[in-house]
Design an enzyme around this catalytic site. Structure first.
Site, short mmCIF file in Angstrom:
data_model
loop_
_atom_site.label_atom_id
_atom_site.label_comp_id
_atom_site.label_asym_id
_atom_site.label_seq_id
_atom_site.Cartn_x
_atom_site.Cartn_y
_atom_site.Cartn_z
N ASP A 127 0.70 -1.21 -0.05
CA ASP A 127 0.01 0.14 -0.01
C ASP A 127 0.65 1.32 -0.09
O ASP A 127 0.13 2.39 -0.15
CB ASP A 127 -0.90 0.13 1.21
CG ASP A 127 -2.23 -0.99 0.88
OD1 ASP A 127 -2.64 -0.94 -0.24
OD2 ASP A 127 -2.58 -1.52 2.07
N ASP A 189 -6.94 -4.66 -5.62
CA ASP A 189 -6.49 -3.19 -4.96
C ASP A 189 -5.01 -2.91 -5.62
O ASP A 189 -4.77 -1.77 -5.77
CB ASP A 189 -6.65 -2.93 -3.65
CG ASP A 189 -7.72 -3.79 -2.82
OD1 ASP A 189 -8.11 -4.88 -3.23
OD2 ASP A 189 -8.28 -3.23 -1.98
#
Length: 409
Positions: A127, A189
């Site tokens: 992330d 994602d």
């Protein structure tokens, strides 16, 4: 605004190197559609919401994450190396600076961005792309903060360190964080984190970053998608052989269900990958997964949090998924060559923005957010029917993209 959308649709054709002289007559048929969405008004609404919220958000050790159901102010959470949402708030401020040209937003964006410099060495998860690119990337591109370049390049190096060539993807989560899976995990994602690698490869970083991003996109395209062009959330690979071991979900309704934001990440991600590579296989795939997503939408174009959850009439929507797709579709509408597809995707994006800005989903007059009614992780029991900071980010990015399209005409 009606004249804006008329001219904008004409502009879409010219972007494909078509002769304006030969196509004005045909394009005028497409431009007759009128949208109620008022771009300039909505930009002002967002600025008013920020003027209302920002003075309350003074603790630089925290960032706004959500506004709980029936609450009005942002719940802030501590910044941390494992907190994926930290970059969205500074990214929002950079977009507001770009839209308004008001220096106060640039100053606020700098202040909120530069507290994350130490995050450039994050290797614990994927992330770092979400955390650094909306903040430092937008600061570099929109705020002319060229000193952010080295921070972004280091961030890309950190992200690339999680690539496993045996699998062909960047590893997303650690197994310690998610003990359900024992080997190499990749989530849909992760497609959005590839933008950091593409940027770095073009701006002084290793050319290997480009190859990693492309291979990740190819592997995800092969293994993450069902025959109907919908995506699983989590794929577990054998770390040595690269074999797919399991296809599961973390935030969707069930392992075999179609989690709406997962579909959104794919649409946005493959549109971006085509923009960065020019490889038509990625454009063709973006079109296929987009067409499937549009087939599944309810009348107001805002999906439920999962397309397969039972009793949808009483289930929550996810405005964050709609905001992600709206932004992606605005870009995709300028990349496809077929004029009918240009119109279809632009029309769908505008319908999403119309709904998001309507009283049903807008936070104006109700809370400090742009939007309400997002669902982060109902299957985990939290962030249900709330305002979410990443919904805000992709919504204001949509406004910025629309404004750029207007100015390009």
């Amino acid at each position: 605004m009606k004249l804006f959308f008329v001219s904008l649709l004409i502009c879409l054709a010219s972007c494909q190197n078509l002769s304006k002289k030969n196509n004005i007559k045909e394009e005028s048929k497409l431009s007759a559609k009128f949208y109620s969405f008022d771009l300039d008004k909505e930009i002002k609404n967002c600025e008013a919401q920020l003027n209302q919220a920002v003075p309350k958000l003074t603790d630089l050790t925290k960032h706004p994450r959500l506004i709980e159901t029936n609450e009005t102010e942002w719940k802030e959470i501590p910044n941390g190396r494992l907190v994926w949402t930290s970059g969205f708030y500074p990214g929002i401020l950079w977009y507001m600076y770009n839209l308004s040209k008001d220096e106060k937003w640039k100053k606020e964006a700098i202040k909120r961005t530069e507290v994350f410099e130490d995050f450039k060495t994050i290797t614990e998860h994927h992330d770092i792309g979400f955390m650094m690119f909306p903040a430092y990337g937008n600061g570099y591109m929109l705020g002319d903060k060229k000193e952010y370049k080295d921070i972004l390049l280091t961030s890309a190096q950190s992200l690339a360190s999680r690539y496993n060539p045996n699998v062909g993807t960047i590893r997303s989560w650690s197994n310690k964080m998610h003990p359900r899976w024992e080997q190499h995990i990749t989530i849909i994602d992760n497609m959005l984190n590839l933008e950091l690698l593409f940027w770095a490869a073009k701006n002084g970083g290793s050319k290997e970053y480009y190859d990693i991003a492309v291979k990740h996109a190819e592997t995800t395209m092969a293994n993450h998608y069902r025959p109907d062009y919908t995506s699983w959330h989590v794929i577990e690979y054998d770390s040595i052989s690269g074999k797919v071991l399991n296809r599961h979900t973390k935030q969707g309704y069930a392992d075999d269900s179609r989690w709406s934001r997962g579909q959104a990440w794919g649409i946005y991600g493959y549109t971006m990958v085509y923009r960065e590579t020019g490889d038509k296989k990625f454009l063709d795939f973006a079109v296929k997964i987009t067409d499937k997503y549009l087939e599944l939408l309810p009348e107001d174009y805002i999906p439920h949090w999962d397309f397969d959850v039972p009793n949808k009439e009483i289930e929550e929507r996810d405005a964050s998924a709609a905001a992600v797709v709206a932004s992606g579709l605005l870009e995709l509408s300028t990349l496809v060559e077929d004029k009918n597809k240009q119109e279809q995707y632009f029309d769908a994006a505008m319908r999403m923005l119309e709904s998001l800005s309507s009283d049903a989903y807008s936070g104006v007059g109700k809370a400090d957010s742009f939007l309400l009614h997002s669902t982060g992780a109902k299957s985990l029991g939290h962030e249900i029917d709330v305002a979410l900071i990443y919904a805000e980010y992709y919504y204001i990015e949509s406004l910025d993209r629309l404004k750029k399209m207007e100015l390009a005409n």
